[in-house]
Every structure is written in C-alpha cells, then in structure tokens.
Design a protein around this motif. Structure first.
Motif, short mmCIF file in Angstrom:
data_model
loop_
_atom_site.label_atom_id
_atom_site.label_comp_id
_atom_site.label_asym_id
_atom_site.label_seq_id
_atom_site.Cartn_x
_atom_site.Cartn_y
_atom_site.Cartn_z
N ARG A 143 14.00 -3.86 -8.07
CA ARG A 143 13.82 -4.19 -9.48
C ARG A 143 12.60 -3.46 -10.04
O ARG A 143 12.64 -2.91 -11.15
CB ARG A 143 13.64 -5.70 -9.64
N SER A 146 13.36 0.06 -10.73
CA SER A 146 14.28 0.26 -11.84
C SER A 146 13.54 0.41 -13.18
O SER A 146 14.11 0.90 -14.15
CB SER A 146 15.28 -0.90 -11.92
N TYR A 147 12.28 0.00 -13.22
CA TYR A 147 11.50 0.10 -14.45
C TYR A 147 10.54 1.28 -14.41
O TYR A 147 9.55 1.31 -15.15
CB TYR A 147 10.73 -1.20 -14.70
N GLN A 148 10.86 2.28 -13.59
CA GLN A 148 9.99 3.45 -13.48
C GLN A 148 9.83 4.15 -14.82
O GLN A 148 8.73 4.56 -15.20
CB GLN A 148 10.55 4.42 -12.45
N VAL A 150 9.94 2.98 -17.79
CA VAL A 150 9.05 2.22 -18.68
C VAL A 150 7.60 2.58 -18.39
O VAL A 150 6.82 2.84 -19.31
CB VAL A 150 9.27 0.70 -18.48
N ARG A 151 7.24 2.63 -17.11
CA ARG A 151 5.87 2.98 -16.74
C ARG A 151 5.53 4.40 -17.20
O ARG A 151 4.44 4.65 -17.73
CB ARG A 151 5.69 2.85 -15.23
N VAL A 183 3.89 -2.38 -20.99
CA VAL A 183 4.74 -2.32 -19.80
C VAL A 183 5.33 -3.70 -19.51
O VAL A 183 6.55 -3.84 -19.30
CB VAL A 183 3.95 -1.81 -18.58
N ARG A 186 7.97 -4.76 -22.21
CA ARG A 186 9.25 -4.07 -22.09
C ARG A 186 10.03 -4.53 -20.86
O ARG A 186 11.25 -4.69 -20.91
CB ARG A 186 9.04 -2.56 -22.06
N VAL A 187 9.31 -4.75 -19.77
CA VAL A 187 9.98 -5.19 -18.54
C VAL A 187 10.47 -6.63 -18.66
O VAL A 187 11.58 -6.96 -18.25
CB VAL A 187 9.01 -5.04 -17.35
N GLU A 261 21.66 -1.81 -16.06
CA GLU A 261 20.46 -0.97 -16.09
C GLU A 261 19.52 -1.38 -17.21
O GLU A 261 18.31 -1.19 -17.12
CB GLU A 261 20.86 0.50 -16.27
N ASP A 264 16.38 -6.83 -19.03
CA ASP A 264 14.99 -7.17 -18.79
C ASP A 264 14.94 -8.49 -18.03
O ASP A 264 15.98 -9.06 -17.69
CB ASP A 264 14.21 -7.23 -20.11
#
Length: 491
Positions: A143, A146-148, A150-151, A183, A186-187, A261, A264
C-alpha cells in the motif's frame, strides 16, 4: 469537652478505625513488595513539580540517582520509568503482552472518539482488529508503495517553490509542513485541503495532546480541567475535526465508484465497513478515529524528523557535503533521484538514523499500562502501573553510544542498528505490539525529500536561529525556530 463533640467522636470512631485498618493493610501489603527505587514525593501532586518543561530531560537526570528503572508518581498515579536498553527490552519484548495496554487519558479520549483509534486504544480484541486493518490494508509495504507518485508529486511541487525563490530567503520549515500535510491528505482523503484553517486544526490537536490534564493524574481535581478551559478546548477541536471528517466521509460515500489504483485510505475503510462478513463491524466513529491517527502521527512526526535532519546537516557542513556527493553520484545528472535508487544511498540512511537518535519526535513514546502484576528485573510491578520509556535518554546514553551528544552519521555506516523496533538502543517508533505501524510510510517520505533536496540545492542559513537546536515543549519535540535558508541550485 462538649456533649456534641463527644457524640461526634463516638460516631466517627468506627469510620476512623476502618480507614486506619485499610491503610495499615495496604501499607503492609506494599511492604512485602520489592518496588523500584522512588524519589521523594509531595502529597497529592507526587513528583509533578520535578518534571519541569522538558520531562524527558528531567527524567534523565533523575535516572542518574535512582537508576534505569524507577517508580515516580504523577499526582496519585504510579509511573514506572525505563531509561536503559535492558529495561526497555524487558518491557517491550520480554513482558510485551503485560505492558501492551494504554492508560485512560482525558484529552486523547475526547479527541479520538473515546480512544477508538489505534495509538490510544486499550489492549484487547478491538485494538487487535484495528491494528490488523492498519497493517494489512492501510500501511502495508504494498500500500505504501502504491502512493509513490503522490510522494513524487508533492516533492517536486516543493522543489519548484524553492527554485522560483531565486535565492531569496525561504521558510523551509513551512514548506516541509505543507509537503507532509499534502502527502497525508492525498493518501488518506484523496485530495489536498489547502489553507491555514486545516493546518491550524492539526496544530491544535497536537497542542492539546501535549497539555497536562490534571484530571488524568489527580482524579479528585478533575474539575481543574473544566475551570482552566482545557476540556472545553478539547471538545471544540474534537467537534471541528468531526465536522470536517463527516464531510470527507459523505463525499466518499457519494462517489459512483473508484478504481483499485485510485483508492485512498477512507475508501479502503469504507469498503471494510461494508464487508463485515468476519463479524467485526467498523463503525463510523472508528473510521474517523483511525483517520485522525493517520493525520496526527503521519504529519507531525514525519515533518519533525525531516526538519531536524536538515537542521543538523546545515549545522555540520562536512556531513552535508558527504551527503551531496552521494546524491550526485546516485543522481547522475538526472532531474531527480527516484525512489528505487534510495537503497543505494547508505549515507542518506545514516543521516536520518542519526537525526532520529538525537531528536526522537516523541521522547517518552506513548504511555503504556500494565494489565497484570509482573516481576521486572527482581522488582514487583503492580497491575495498573503506567509506564514511560525514556527513548530520548536511551538514545543519548554513553554506555550505548560513543560521543552521544554529537551528530555523527558515520556511526551507522558499519552498524546493524535500525529503528524498526528490533534494536532497543534506538526506539524512535517504539517496539513490540505497540510499535508504530507507519514506519515505512514516514521513512519513504523522508528519504525521497532529503535526497532530492540536497541533490538539487545548496542551503545557506539565514540567521543564527536556523542553527539553534532549542526545542518546543509538548507531546512531540519540534525545533523551536524555523529553518530560514536561501537555496541555490547545485549545478
């Protein structure tokens, strides 16, 4: 003596004798117990007067006299304080189950829906269920990865702001707060929430968590929290945050559908709520409490550790130069260093470990509480004893570290010591069952941002306050003064 006084004494005598008998029995039972060393205490307030504005430092000094395991009293509540590797290991590993619960604290209970979150909930089936949800569905490695994007997006946004400053003075601390807040937003929520109102709301939550609640430690004086306005402030912030979260959940429930995908963390929690075939019902307040946990822990401690790392690098130009050389070698002239290359940056990881060692975000971690009587290093610890781990003192103990007060990232280059709860010399995220489940989330943000910041810019401090390592007071220890710098491109 008047007849009235004689009558009063005659009627009161049985009560007085009963009280004296109970006190005698209690004292007799305690006399047979081998309790840890304790400093002298005052009536009612116990050792509160000795903690001052920096409890972790005061407890460090007291441990020099009373040893690595001591029993103090905050008000009428007994508090076991562990200040060494061995005592921390005994509590967080050997007797982890016994010390896996949390005490009931007034302010967290008001803010986190009677402690329905992960951090402050008491040990038991409910905590096991929500912790499992966090580990499997919210904070698993898959998980987090999967938020790469966003970072990367938020890191690039911050870099663009710095670049357009054209060398003028910028408040880097403020940019770091915005980045970590964005971050997490958004996550957790699917989008950012701009503006000072939301940031200030988070700040007020952290401020309240750092306030001393008289009622939590002297129950007979709980009215003081009402008179001082502390409970009112907590209730107002809780109401404001609840209204915000209600709007967020309503917004998510009105969606027609979300791809796997694009989900959130609120989407994930609502899906778990709908699918309660296993018998555990995730109620609405539980969802809001878990989301609040993610914000308070994910934003504050991530920003704090990153800010301290940058501060120490600016204060130590040789370490900054070493890290920039490593970044240049790994970056190879590309526009940014991608996450997949961060594992090659050994000095980067050493810098972050050293910053976490010197500046543990929560110096005393989150309090624990024993659920059974237990024998700890030959001492008798009664059930219901609260526990504080002075992780700050352990991380600066000269018996564990050479020159512990110095910023020396090199100490970690040939060391297996890590911060994931397996090495009790370094406990910024705790250990055992109550260790922080969001370690990877925080570390990924910090590594990506720090690597690219030094790769792209040379930072020059603007004023002495940027180099000042004075701390703020509260549940987490922030840098007192912001980092003000001018940034020029490295190449």
């Amino acid at each position: 003596m008047s007849f009235t006084m004689q009558f009063f004494l005659f009627c009161s005598l049985p009560i007085i004798l009963s009280i004296l008998l109970l006190k005698s029995c209690f004292s007799s039972s305690n006399a047979h117990k081998n309790l840890p060393p304790s400093p002298p205490k005052l009536p009612l307030i116990g050792n509160l007067h000795q903690l001052g504005s920096s409890p972790h430092r005061a407890l460090q000094a007291m441990a020099q006299t009373y040893g690595p395991l001591m029993l103090i009293h905050l008000g009428t509540v007994p508090i076991l304080v562990a200040s060494s590797v061995n005592t921390a290991k005994e509590i967080m590993k050997t007797h982890d189950i016994t010390f896996a619960s949390r005490p009931h604290l007034n302010i967290p209970s008001r803010l986190f829906y009677t402690c329905k979150d992960i951090a402050f909930s008491q040990y038991g089936e409910y905590w096991r269920q929500v912790k499992s949800i966090a580990i499997l569905h919210l904070l698993s490695n898959k998980r987090v990865q999967s938020y790469q994007q966003v970072r990367v997006d938020e890191m690039e946004r911050m870099m663009n702001v710095i670049e357009t400053s054209n060398g003028s003075v910028i408040n880097l601390s403020e940019l770091l707060i915005t980045l970590t807040n964005n971050v997490v937003c958004r996550v957790a929520l699917g989008r950012t929430y701009e503006g000072m109102k939301f940031k200030r709301l988070l700040e007020r939550v952290m401020e309240l968590l750092g306030c001393f609640s008289v009622g939590s430690y002297i129950p007979s004086l709980r009215w003081v929290d009402r008179v001082s306005g502390l409970e009112r402030k907590a209730d107002e912030v809780a109401k404001e945050f609840d209204e915000f979260l209600e709007g967020v959940i309503d917004e998510h429930e009105s969606k027609n559908g979300v791809s796997v995908e694009g989900r959130d963390l609120v989407d994930v929690l609502l899906e778990i709520q709908r699918d309660h075939a296993k018998g555990f019902r995730l109620e609405r307040d539980m969802i809001k409490a878990i989301v609040m946990d993610l914000f308070t822990a994910g934003t504050d401690t991530t920003f704090t550790s990153l800010e301290w790392a940058i501060c120490e690098l600016i204060r130590h130009p040789s370490a900054m130069k070493e890290l920039q050389q490593e970044a240049s070698k790994i970056g190879k002239g590309r526009s940014m260093i991608p996450e997949e290359d961060l594992d090659k940056m050994h000095y980067l990881k050493a810098v972050l470990k050293e910053a976490l060692r010197l500046h543990i975000p929560l110096p005393l971690l989150v309090p624990r509480e024993s659920t059974d009587d237990v024998k700890l290093l030959s001492y008798d610890i009664p059930s219901g004893t609260q526990v504080l781990i002075n992780a700050w003192k352990i991380a600066r103990d000269p018996s564990n570290w050479e020159e512990p007060g110095e910023f020396r990232p090199e100490r970690f280059l040939n060391s297996t010591i890590d911060y994931k709860g397996l090495h009790f010399e370094l406990l910024p995220f705790g250990a055992g069952r109550r260790g922080c489940p969001g370690i990877q989330f925080a570390v990924n943000v910090n590594e990506l941002v720090l690597a690219n910041l030094v790769y792209k810019f040379t930072l020059t401090p603007a004023g002495k306050e940027t180099l000042d390592v004075s701390e703020t007071n509260g549940i987490s220890v922030h840098k007192k003064y912001p980092i003000l710098v001018s940034a020029t491109p490295c190449c």
